[in-house]
Design a protein around this motif. Structure first.
Motif, mmCIF file in Angstrom:
data_model
loop_
_atom_site.group_PDB
_atom_site.id
_atom_site.type_symbol
_atom_site.label_atom_id
_atom_site.label_comp_id
_atom_site.label_asym_id
_atom_site.label_seq_id
_atom_site.Cartn_x
_atom_site.Cartn_y
_atom_site.Cartn_z
ATOM 1 N N GLU A 131 -1.291 -3.183 -6.077
ATOM 2 C CA GLU A 131 -0.178 -2.484 -5.439
ATOM 3 C C GLU A 131 0.402 -3.293 -4.289
ATOM 4 O O GLU A 131 1.627 -3.311 -4.085
ATOM 5 C CB GLU A 131 -0.649 -1.115 -4.945
ATOM 6 C CG GLU A 131 -0.972 -0.143 -6.066
ATOM 7 C CD GLU A 131 -1.499 1.183 -5.555
ATOM 8 O OE1 GLU A 131 -1.742 1.274 -4.326
ATOM 9 O OE2 GLU A 131 -1.655 2.114 -6.361
ATOM 10 N N ASP A 132 -0.443 -3.966 -3.519
ATOM 11 C CA ASP A 132 0.060 -4.807 -2.428
ATOM 12 C C ASP A 132 0.900 -5.958 -2.971
ATOM 13 O O ASP A 132 1.962 -6.277 -2.421
ATOM 14 C CB ASP A 132 -1.103 -5.343 -1.599
ATOM 15 C CG ASP A 132 -1.781 -4.255 -0.783
ATOM 16 O OD1 ASP A 132 -1.151 -3.202 -0.569
ATOM 17 O OD2 ASP A 132 -2.937 -4.460 -0.370
ATOM 18 N N CYS A 133 0.428 -6.580 -4.037
ATOM 19 C CA CYS A 133 1.174 -7.694 -4.629
ATOM 20 C C CYS A 133 2.519 -7.222 -5.183
ATOM 21 O O CYS A 133 3.551 -7.884 -5.003
ATOM 22 C CB CYS A 133 0.344 -8.347 -5.733
ATOM 23 S SG CYS A 133 -1.152 -9.185 -5.156
ATOM 24 N N THR A 134 2.519 -6.073 -5.832
ATOM 25 C CA THR A 134 3.766 -5.541 -6.377
ATOM 26 C C THR A 134 4.750 -5.191 -5.273
ATOM 27 O O THR A 134 5.956 -5.464 -5.382
ATOM 28 C CB THR A 134 3.472 -4.297 -7.232
ATOM 29 O OG1 THR A 134 2.528 -4.644 -8.255
ATOM 30 C CG2 THR A 134 4.737 -3.778 -7.885
ATOM 31 N N THR A 135 4.266 -4.605 -4.189
ATOM 32 C CA THR A 135 5.144 -4.238 -3.077
ATOM 33 C C THR A 135 5.751 -5.461 -2.409
ATOM 34 O O THR A 135 6.957 -5.501 -2.124
ATOM 35 C CB THR A 135 4.350 -3.421 -2.045
ATOM 36 O OG1 THR A 135 3.802 -2.259 -2.675
ATOM 37 C CG2 THR A 135 5.232 -3.006 -0.889
ATOM 38 N N VAL A 136 4.935 -6.480 -2.176
ATOM 39 C CA VAL A 136 5.438 -7.691 -1.521
ATOM 40 C C VAL A 136 6.472 -8.396 -2.399
ATOM 41 O O VAL A 136 7.510 -8.863 -1.910
ATOM 42 C CB VAL A 136 4.255 -8.616 -1.178
ATOM 43 C CG1 VAL A 136 4.755 -10.000 -0.756
ATOM 44 C CG2 VAL A 136 3.412 -8.011 -0.074
#
Length: 265
Positions: A131-136
């Motif tokens: 989720e962090d990678c997708t958000t960034v």
């Protein structure tokens, strides 16, 4: 017909010695009061001793309140010293992006001065990391600048590359994503979210190479395609040596898309 009421000749004789099994004897209680009358002489002494203690306590409290107050200067100095770090941190936030980057340990990425480089993973093994990678990635794509996306799950060579850039050992566990803007290390998901919320991220990406609109028709946005030499098998056959590992692709038989991926450093 109603019967007339008539006076009864029955007389009730009261007995002075009243007793009941379910109540205490009232006469005995009265007798105790009369018998304790002899001890009533000592009662004023007990009451007076209580009031004496109250007066003594009040006098002690008045004497304590009349004492001079202590000097609050040492406490104010300690509070001022403790308040200095937040003031310093707030001052650092007001700095320009260039000065703020220079104040942090400089980690540079040569060859990426005009673009954004993101090290991430597309695997959903760890949900929070995915989720962090997708958000960034979505935040940076909204800036409309050229992004060099490096998926560690598609090519394990990016893992060693990132460890060398950050100065970490091979056994150190990496946390993703990691973002480089203009060749300088910015941070992970928390830093990108904070810069995006405060509006400072636009200042960081200002002047970088813009991205072309739309999705790549060759790789569909995955940044990798099958190797043309081994057709994705990562094995090449030779008449003399037989099957050998393909030197063109990675361990997954993939190569970076020549249409949308940036040139290697």
């Amino acid at each position: 017909m109603w019967l007339r009421r008539s006076k009864s000749n029955l007389r009730i004789h009261s007995n002075s010695n009243f007793s009941c099994s379910s109540f205490k004897d009232i006469q005995s209680l009265c007798a105790d009061d009369f018998s304790s009358g002899s001890d009533s002489v000592d009662t004023p002494k007990k009451v007076s001793s209580i009031f004496h203690r109250v007066r003594l306590a009040n006098s002690v409290l008045r004497s304590l309140t009349s004492l001079p107050s202590l000097d609050p200067l040492p406490e104010s100095n300690e509070s001022s010293v403790a308040a200095d770090p937040p003031l310093a941190s707030s001052a650092s936030l007001s700095l320009s992006p260039e000065n703020q980057i220079q104040s942090e340990p400089l980690i540079s990425l040569p060859g990426a001065e005009k673009r954004v480089v993101v090290y991430f993973t597309s695997l959903r093994v760890v949900r929070s990391t995915f989720e962090d990678c997708t958000t960034v990635r979505s935040i940076l794509r909204g800036m409309r600048v050229l992004i060099d996306e490096r998926d560690l799950s598609m090519d394990s060579g990016f893992t060693g590359e990132l460890q060398r850039i950050l100065g970490l050992s091979d056994k150190t566990k990496l946390t993703l994503p990691r973002v480089f803007i203009g060749g300088r290390y910015i941070g992970g998901a928390e830093e990108i979210r904070r810069l995006n919320e405060t509006g400072e991220l636009k200042n960081y990406v200002e002047g970088l190479q813009p991205a072309e609109p739309g999705t790549c028709e060759v790789c569909g946005g995955y940044r990798f395609i099958l190797c043309n030499e081994c057709s994705g098998s990562h094995k090449c056959y030779g008449e003399k040596g037989g099957f050998k590992s393909c030197t063109t692709c990675n361990e997954n038989g993939l190569i970076r898309c020549p249409s949308c991926s940036c040139a290697p450093f």
